[in-house]
Design an enzyme around this catalytic site. Structure first.
Site, PDB file in Angstrom:
ATOM      1  N   CYS A  72       0.829  -1.208   0.000  1.00 56.50           N
ATOM      2  CA  CYS A  72       0.000   0.000   0.000  1.00 56.50           C
ATOM      3  C   CYS A  72       0.866   1.262   0.000  1.00 56.50           C
ATOM      4  O   CYS A  72       1.587   1.523   0.962  1.00 56.50           O
ATOM      5  CB  CYS A  72      -0.919  -0.040   1.222  1.00 56.50           C
ATOM      6  N   CYS A  75       0.153   3.687   2.853  1.00 63.57           N
ATOM      7  CA  CYS A  75       0.641   3.094   4.110  1.00 63.57           C
ATOM      8  C   CYS A  75       2.140   3.319   4.250  1.00 63.57           C
ATOM      9  O   CYS A  75       2.628   3.684   5.336  1.00 63.57           O
ATOM     10  CB  CYS A  75       0.358   1.593   4.151  1.00 63.57           C
TER      11      CYS A  75
END
Length: 149
Positions: A72, A75
């Site tokens: 991600c 993230c």
């Protein structure tokens, strides 16, 4: 407010009873079992369900958890900000990270639908949730605002 607070060691998972006044002091508390620092300014990786539950249920401090995945982009962008927030919020809030790829049962059980998602727990119960990447200041504001209520 209790004179003593239980804190789970981020290294060996032992439960430690710490005088609350030592949380804000200059001398950092250490684990009675492994002798490592209970707070080192880094989030705790909680990628096993039993360990996740132990930290939530046995630590008497609020626990702010970042649910993330290595693939991600947002993230990965938020990771250093969350790390910096740990240095700012500890020792009054425990910060933890859960890799949703490694701990799918934990993520599914909490209904994580998007990442990154932050969940703030107090007494083992969810008190606030927010999805989307944030900077250090936003993470700290999220925790502090929800702990005041």
């Amino acid at each position: 407010m209790s004179e003593v607070v239980n804190v789970v060691c981020p290294h060996c998972d032992a439960v430690n009873r710490i005088p609350r006044v030592r949380l804000g002091g200059t001398e950092r508390p250490v684990c009675g079992r492994c002798r490592k620092a209970l707070f080192d300014g880094h989030p705790v990786a909680l990628d096993e369900e039993a360990r996740f539950r132990r930290h939530l249920e046995r630590t008497e401090l609020p626990v702010l958890v970042d649910f993330w995945a290595p693939w991600c982009g947002p993230c990965r962008m938020m990771a250093p900000e969350f790390e910096a927030a740990a240095g700012e919020l500890e020792p009054h809030v425990r910060l933890a990270k859960v890799d949703t790829e490694r701990a799918q049962g934990v993520a599914a059980g909490l209904g994580i639908r998007g990442i990154p998602t932050l969940i703030l727990f107090r007494g083992g119960r969810e008190i606030a949730r927010r999805s989307g990447a944030m900077n250090r200041q936003g993470i700290a504001r999220f925790a502090e605002a929800n702990l005041r209520t």
